[in-house]
Design an enzyme around this catalytic site. Structure first.
Site, PDB file in Angstrom:
ATOM      1  N   ASN A   1      28.761 -35.842  16.355  1.00  0.00           N
ATOM      2  CA  ASN A   1      29.830 -36.518  15.496  1.00  0.00           C
ATOM      3  C   ASN A   1      29.856 -35.767  13.864  1.00  0.00           C
ATOM      4  OD1 ASN A   1      30.361 -39.827  14.001  1.00  0.00           O
ATOM      5  ND2 ASN A   1      31.645 -38.389  15.060  1.00  0.00           N
TER       6      ASN A   1
ATOM      7  N   ASP B   1      30.708 -25.539  21.171  1.00  0.00           N
ATOM      8  CA  ASP B   1      30.499 -26.757  19.769  1.00  0.00           C
ATOM      9  C   ASP B   1      30.236 -25.794  19.151  1.00  0.00           C
ATOM     10  OD1 ASP B   1      28.930 -27.382  18.031  1.00  0.00           O
ATOM     11  OD2 ASP B   1      27.642 -28.779  19.525  1.00  0.00           O
TER      12      ASP B   1
ATOM     13  N   CYS C   1      30.740 -32.340  13.693  1.00  0.00           N
ATOM     14  CA  CYS C   1      31.611 -30.755  14.006  1.00  0.00           C
ATOM     15  C   CYS C   1      33.478 -31.415  14.543  1.00  0.00           C
ATOM     16  CB  CYS C   1      30.740 -29.711  14.201  1.00  0.00           C
ATOM     17  SG  CYS C   1      29.502 -29.446  13.652  1.00  0.00           S
ATOM     18  N   ARG C   2      32.896 -31.534  16.197  1.00  0.00           N
ATOM     19  CA  ARG C   2      34.389 -31.707  17.266  1.00  0.00           C
ATOM     20  C   ARG C   2      35.022 -32.981  16.782  1.00  0.00           C
ATOM     21  NH1 ARG C   2      30.880 -30.034  22.048  1.00  0.00           N
ATOM     22  NH2 ARG C   2      29.749 -30.723  20.677  1.00  0.00           N
ATOM     23  N   SER C   3      34.168 -34.035  16.821  1.00  0.00           N
ATOM     24  CA  SER C   3      34.944 -36.133  16.907  1.00  0.00           C
ATOM     25  C   SER C   3      36.112 -35.749  15.134  1.00  0.00           C
ATOM     26  CB  SER C   3      33.458 -36.336  17.715  1.00  0.00           C
ATOM     27  OG  SER C   3      32.498 -36.630  16.675  1.00  0.00           O
TER      28      SER C   3
ATOM     29  N   CYS D   1      31.697 -36.560  20.466  1.00  0.00           N
ATOM     30  CA  CYS D   1      30.453 -35.525  20.644  1.00  0.00           C
ATOM     31  C   CYS D   1      29.821 -35.049  20.752  1.00  0.00           C
ATOM     32  CB  CYS D   1      31.570 -34.145  19.775  1.00  0.00           C
ATOM     33  SG  CYS D   1      30.731 -34.184  17.495  1.00  0.00           S
TER      34      CYS D   1
END
Ligand code: 4NP
Length: 163
Positions: A13, A125, A15-17, A10
């Site tokens: 690196n 995001d 939150c999402r990934s 993401c």
């Protein structure tokens, strides 16, 4: 040696990934796939940091511990290390593709939600959002990871036979 090596990417690196990393790791483990999973950001803003506390809390709520993951920036060497590079949104897709050295590198880069068959291809995001946003992103990633884990289970011999 791992049957398959997968990198989740993401922007930050944090939150999402890292959530996608923790979720897919659990799904593949439960299907008996010996996978090496990691995550990275296209940006350098949060190098060395643990995931955002909201991401850590949300994953913990669903039984997944991502607290010890550590942010790093995507590097061209990742094309050599990983079989698949799943990106969270189209901007990450463009950024990672811009570093590809050849067609083999390019073919490793895939939009995570597109591979899972979703029509909306970008994972939103949650960084500027609240806990509700983290929760809905977690569930989006969880559903997509379940589908991708099943697809990978069918294809795993392709990866485990690589030289
Ligand atoms: P992520 O979210 O890409 O899901 O880790 C973000 C985290 C931090 C920033 C942007 C996105 N930031 O600009 O610092």
């Amino acid at each position: 040696m791992a049957d398959i090596r997968i990198l989740m990417v993401c922007l930050g690196n944090i939150c999402r990934s890292p959530m996608a990393d923790g979720i897919l790791r659990e799904k593949l483990k439960s299907k008996g796939i010996n996978a090496f999973i990691d995550s990275a950001g296209t940006g350098a803003y949060h190098i060395g940091e643990h995931p955002d506390q909201r991401a850590v809390k949300t994953a913990k709520k669903y039984g997944i511990d991502i607290s010890q993951l550590c942010a790093r920036q995507f590097s061209v060497k990742d094309f050599d290390t990983f079989d698949l590079i799943y990106v969270m949104d189209s901007s990450n897709f463009d950024d990672v593709l811009s570093l590809a050295r050849n067609k083999n590198d390019e073919e490793k880069v895939k939009l995570f939600l597109k591979t899972a068959g979703n029509t909306n291809m970008d994972v939103p995001d949650p960084w500027y959002g609240g806990m509700n946003d983290f929760d809905s992103v977690f569930n989006l990633l969880n559903d997509a990871s379940e589908k991708i884990a099943s697809l990978l289970l069918k294809d795993i011999t392709v990866f485990s036979k690589r030289v």
